[in-house]
Design a protein around this motif. Structure first.
Motif: not given
Lengths: 306, 497
Positions: B97-98, B280-282, B289-293
């Motif tokens: 994504e990035l 991701r959970r914490f 998440f999933g957008t480029g982090c």
């Protein structure tokens, strides 16, 4: 297609036909040894060691190529599709030839020529050091009182391991709960972790944990005792004549010329006797099982018969 | 203990050994980059070259290839959206994504930093806690592996947060595909259509290449015909502060990865996905998440490199390989007359400590070469698109064939390429197939094995404490998004009323 390419094609075809079955001085080029197991497995290491040591006796390089799949069937069909001039050979194992006897088998025992057996690994029957069973008789007594309760792990299904369990059940008139695993080490791990009670293994798969005192060997599934388990009785001694072995050897397509088989018989015998190869067997806890071509073919025939 | 580490460093402080480590890291990175050459294949290919070497040199060459191979896979995942190794499939989710946003430098740098830190933590875990970790490895039997696989499958909830139904559909399609092949318990052919190669099932590597690389070639070729605008790639690197800010992610994922690595049969791919999911959970900003982090890049990479140290624990202490690559290492060690097992620390202590020290050096070398490589990779992907796509197509075919010298794998690759293309067109997620292909076999095999052991009694999955705990975690993992939604919903609803 113009005339020029047509002409070229004809020249190529003629050339291909001429290099066909004429056997000059074997080997005329590097020999490919097809290994049906994955790179890095014990079987693959044996193949690569044969290739390494064999080069000086054969006079040409030997190249190991892995063709995994279908319990050796991918490798077998590949070898049968090559020109049978002896430049493509393959490794084989007991479990592979065991399947020749199956009803819908794709290949038959007569599709191949058997060049020689290299390794012959015996089986041992092991339990966890914490197990209440000290001898094979104590185990069998418990099994008789609790049929189908005791779990015994081995490698895969329709394998040498499973047939060993079946033979044992018949000989001792007992019923065990056979658990198939994907690899030869997994049953040993399951016994170490206390997930199953008994495991079948070749020495190379359990030796380190045995030496560390984590495992107890109840019996050797062989005709005679062998190192380093001299104190452990064999099943035969205990009155159960069950003594299979897991062997590995080399075979070729059936149309390979006699000269190739003769040459390789000599080479293979020299390879197995070579100190470097013997050192490899020692390190890998494999057992020298050299058999020449005819004796090997006879053994395969006997073992895959009805 | 420090004496031992000093012993290890003195064992590797020789030119041939250091050369082997550096060469191993370079070879590993390159093999990782190439789809089709996973870490285990790369190590297996190197084994014959070590025949004549001194055992320490040989072993360190191989473990360095292993370590760097796990990292190398992320480069391709980030740069062209094709995981170079299966474990990098999770890295791709945010990394690519990035790149699409024109910022490959951020992802590539984060990945090499996270990989190197993860690798070091894994090695230190191996060094400090090998005994207790070995006991963890033994405590996993059939029911535990089944429940671990169930827990792994619940990651689907975070992979397809946009549309869970679509995600589940693809997951089940993937699980269906794992039924192809010989039945491990009865020996029966299942959906093999008489093709011997298919008896072993669908190989994950060709499937991976098809789903991501080949499908991107199809997609890109189509795109190119429409002459769409492209983002220009920047060479921007993350600032040191940004990288340091991720310390919790590194630590969390590295420790998790080390423990998962210890379990024989779990491996790097499962570790990557679980680490991604847990971070991701914490995380406070789940939606990113999933957008480029960067967290989404750091978590799986720290995790899959920590697996290296973890998977060496059962190998060195019990003689049991903790991963496919460790299995290859086992063979190589035996070839050099080193017998891994409970007595190894007594009999060949110096080689064990040399492995510890060597892997630490390998992590540093990996960081060094990795950072140097970042601008290079950006250059490569800045190449004209038609050129890049043709190279990817060629590498895909060669990689699929080279995986097992089989043309059937090439057809499998093309088949998955079409599947990947179709799914992208229909806006379905592709990654759940990888999750299913990795977990499906473990799931089925251990369900059946556990039931044979228990005599058909399903209670075995809840009476075994570890198994019960994993199932409970799976339930929480799957249900918690809904519970949280419910809890948070009354707020805004009240306002509107």
């Amino acid at each position: 297609m113009n005339r020029k390419t047509l002409l070229l094609g004809i020249v190529f075809l003629a050339g291909a036909a001429m290099t066909g079955p004429v056997l000059a001085d074997y080997p005329e080029k590097p020999v490919t040894l097809i290994c049906w197991s994955s790179a890095g497995s014990g079987h693959d290491l044996m193949a690569r060691m044969i290739a390494k040591v064999g080069e000086k006796y054969l006079g040409e390089p030997i190249v190991v190529v892995n063709k995994q799949g279908g319990s050796g069937r991918v490798a077998m069909s590949y070898v049968l599709n090559q020109r049978p001039d002896g430049h493509v050979l393959m490794t084989n194992t007991r479990s592979m030839t065991l399947r020749f006897g199956e009803a819908n088998a794709r290949f038959s025992i007569d599709d191949f020529r058997y060049i020689g057996r290299v390794v012959s690994d015996p089986f041992v029957i092991v339990v966890n050091e914490d197990s209440p069973f000290q001898t094979i008789d104590e185990l069998f007594e418990h099994v008789r009182a609790n049929p189908n309760e005791v779990t015994i792990g081995g490698y895969s299904t329709k394998s040498v391991d499973e047939s060993l369990v079946e033979e044992l059940e018949a000989a001792a008139e007992i019923e065990l709960n056979y658990i198939p695993y994907r690899g030869g080490k997994e049953p040993v791990v399951a016994v170490l972790g206390g997930h199953i009670e008994v495991a079948l293994a070749n020495p190379s798969e359990m030796i380190t944990n045995y030496q560390a005192g984590n495992l107890r060997v109840l019996a050797l599934a062989s005709k005679e005792r062998f190192q380093p388990f001299q104190d452990v009785p064999t099943l035969t001694e205990q009155g159960y004549p069950v003594a299979p072995d897991y062997w590995r050897g080399i075979m070729a397509a059936k149309d390979v010329p006699d000269a190739v088989v003769d040459k390789w018989s000599v080479v293979l015998e020299q390879v197995v006797a070579d100190p470097e190869f013997q050192a490899f067997l020692d390190n890998a806890n494999m057992y020298d099982g050299y058999l020449p071509s005819e004796a090997f073919a006879e053994l395969v025939r006997r073992q895959s018969g009805p | 203990m420090l004496d031992n580490l000093a012993l290890g460093f003195s064992a590797i402080a020789h030119l041939p050994v250091l050369a082997a480590i550096f060469a191993g890291v370079l070879i590993g990175i390159l093999c990782g980059v190439l789809p089709g050459l996973s870490a285990s294949t790369a190590v297996a290919l190197m084994v014959p070259f070590t025949f004549g070497m001194d055992p320490v040199v040989a072993v360190l060459l191989l473990v360095s290839v292993y370590m760097a191979g796990e990292y190398g896979g992320s480069i391709t995942a980030i740069a062209i959206g094709t995981p170079g190794t299966p474990a990098a499939a999770a890295t791709m989710l945010d990394g690519y994504e990035l790149t699409k946003q024109g910022k490959p430098g951020l992802a590539l740098t984060t990945s090499v930093v996270a990989s190197s830190i993860g690798g070091m933590v894994g090695v230190m875990a191996l060094f400090a806690f090998s005994e207790p970790l070995a006991r963890v490895a033994l405590s996993f039997g059939a029911p535990e592996y089944f429940s671990l696989a169930v827990f792994g499958l619940t990651i689907i909830a975070s992979l397809s947060s946009k549309n869970l139904l679509k995600g589940l559909l693809i997951l089940f399609l993937g699980l269906l595909l794992t039924t192809i092949g010989l039945d491990g318990f009865t020996g029966e052919d299942r959906f093999t259509f008489g093709i011997p190669k298919l008896m072993d099932g669908i190989s994950i590597i060709p499937a991976l290449i098809g789903l991501f690389a080949m499908s991107s070639v199809f997609y890109g070729a189509e795109d190119e015909l429409h002459r769409s605008e492209r983002v220009s790639l920047s060479f921007a690197m993350p600032r040191l502060r940004e990288l340091l800010r991720l310390w919790k992610v590194y630590l969390h994922s590295s420790l998790l990865g080390s423990v998962i690595g210890v379990l024989p049969g779990a491996g790097a791919t499962i570790a990557s996905f679980i680490c991604y999911n847990e971070v991701r959970r914490f995380s406070r900003n789940k939606d990113r998440f999933g957008t480029g982090c960067l967290e989404g890049v750091a978590a799986p990479e720290a995790g899959n490199n920590a697996v290296v140290g973890g998977s060496l624990v059962p190998l060195l202490t019990l003689g049991i390989p903790g991963s496919a690559t460790a299995a290859v290492l086992l063979g190589a060690l035996m070839l050099h007359n080193v017998q891994p097992g409970p007595l190894l620390f007594q009999s060949n202590g110096e080689i064990v400590y040399a492995i510890f020290a060597g892997l630490l050096v390998a992590c540093v070398a990996q960081l060094f070469f990795g950072l140097i490589g970042v601008p290079l990779w950006i250059k490569v992907i800045s190449a004209p698109r038609p050129l890049l796509l043709s190279v990817i197509a060629v590498v895909s075919v060669v990689g699929a064939y080279g995986y097992n010298n089989s043309i059937v794998d090439v057809w499998v690759m093309f088949g998955f390429g079409l599947l990947g293309y179709t799914l992208k067109k229909l806006d379905f997620p592709v990654t759940p197939i990888i999750l299913a292909l990795v977990l499906g076999g473990i799931l089925e095999e251990n369900l059946r094995r556990a039931l044979i052991v228990s005599g058909g009694d399903y209670a075995i999955f809840v009476t075994q404490p570890i198994s019960a705990m994993l199932l409970l975690m799976a339930a929480i993992s799957l249900l918690s998004p809904y519970m949280l939604n419910r809890l948070s919903r009354p707020g805004p609803e009240k306002k509107t009323r």
